[in-house]
Motif scaffolding. Sequence first.
Motif, mmCIF file in Angstrom:
data_model
loop_
_atom_site.group_PDB
_atom_site.id
_atom_site.type_symbol
_atom_site.label_atom_id
_atom_site.label_comp_id
_atom_site.label_asym_id
_atom_site.label_seq_id
_atom_site.Cartn_x
_atom_site.Cartn_y
_atom_site.Cartn_z
ATOM 1 N N MET A 60 0.842 -1.185 0.000
ATOM 2 C CA MET A 60 0.000 0.000 0.000
ATOM 3 C C MET A 60 0.887 1.249 0.000
ATOM 4 O O MET A 60 1.824 1.362 0.771
ATOM 5 N N LYS A 61 0.590 2.164 -0.880
ATOM 6 C CA LYS A 61 1.368 3.388 -1.030
ATOM 7 C C LYS A 61 1.022 4.395 0.068
ATOM 8 O O LYS A 61 -0.091 4.441 0.569
ATOM 9 N N ASN A 62 1.999 5.229 0.405
ATOM 10 C CA ASN A 62 1.799 6.314 1.350
ATOM 11 C C ASN A 62 1.133 7.455 0.592
ATOM 12 O O ASN A 62 1.757 8.101 -0.262
ATOM 13 N N GLU A 63 -0.130 7.693 0.877
ATOM 14 C CA GLU A 63 -0.908 8.685 0.140
ATOM 15 C C GLU A 63 -0.363 10.099 0.297
ATOM 16 O O GLU A 63 -0.413 10.898 -0.639
ATOM 17 N N SER A 64 0.163 10.419 1.471
ATOM 18 C CA SER A 64 0.710 11.763 1.684
ATOM 19 C C SER A 64 1.967 11.987 0.862
ATOM 20 O O SER A 64 2.173 13.076 0.317
ATOM 21 N N ILE A 65 2.800 10.973 0.743
ATOM 22 C CA ILE A 65 3.993 11.095 -0.090
ATOM 23 C C ILE A 65 3.591 11.185 -1.553
ATOM 24 O O ILE A 65 4.164 11.975 -2.316
ATOM 25 N N GLN A 66 2.580 10.419 -1.953
ATOM 26 C CA GLN A 66 2.107 10.510 -3.333
ATOM 27 C C GLN A 66 1.577 11.912 -3.621
ATOM 28 O O GLN A 66 1.817 12.476 -4.682
ATOM 29 N N LYS A 67 0.892 12.496 -2.653
ATOM 30 C CA LYS A 67 0.387 13.861 -2.798
ATOM 31 C C LYS A 67 1.554 14.846 -2.953
ATOM 32 O O LYS A 67 1.485 15.768 -3.765
ATOM 33 N N ALA A 68 2.625 14.611 -2.219
ATOM 34 C CA ALA A 68 3.812 15.462 -2.328
ATOM 35 C C ALA A 68 4.474 15.294 -3.696
ATOM 36 O O ALA A 68 4.884 16.274 -4.321
ATOM 37 N N ILE A 69 4.555 14.067 -4.161
ATOM 38 C CA ILE A 69 5.112 13.810 -5.493
ATOM 39 C C ILE A 69 4.282 14.541 -6.542
ATOM 40 O O ILE A 69 4.824 15.197 -7.439
ATOM 41 N N ASP A 70 2.974 14.439 -6.425
ATOM 42 C CA ASP A 70 2.082 15.122 -7.359
ATOM 43 C C ASP A 70 2.293 16.636 -7.317
ATOM 44 O O ASP A 70 2.288 17.305 -8.348
ATOM 45 N N PHE A 71 2.502 17.177 -6.120
ATOM 46 C CA PHE A 71 2.750 18.612 -5.957
ATOM 47 C C PHE A 71 3.982 19.036 -6.757
ATOM 48 O O PHE A 71 4.022 20.127 -7.319
ATOM 49 N N PHE A 72 4.986 18.169 -6.792
ATOM 50 C CA PHE A 72 6.224 18.465 -7.518
ATOM 51 C C PHE A 72 6.183 17.916 -8.943
ATOM 52 O O PHE A 72 7.174 17.441 -9.474
#
Length: 78
Positions: free
Chosen positions: A1-13
């Motif tokens: 399961m992926k860390n959704e907050s890190i994915q959100k940060a990746i998306d931000f960048f």
Amino acid sequence: MKNESIQKAIDFFGGSQVELAKALNVSKSQVWQWLNNINSVSLEKIIMLEEKTNGFIRCEDLRPDINWCVLRSKKRIA
């Protein structure tokens, strides 16, 4: 399961693990480890991430186990 907050940060960048890694001065493999819950994000990097995203990613999102309001109130006083 992926860390959704890190994915959100990746998306931000721009959807780039490399760009997030550059912003936090870590390796792309470190970001991948965070994303895949292999390692935890250090407190220093969590705070840096909140600052670099202007609060889009909040410390509480990444480490809800820490009482951030106490730390935030101390920062305002200091």
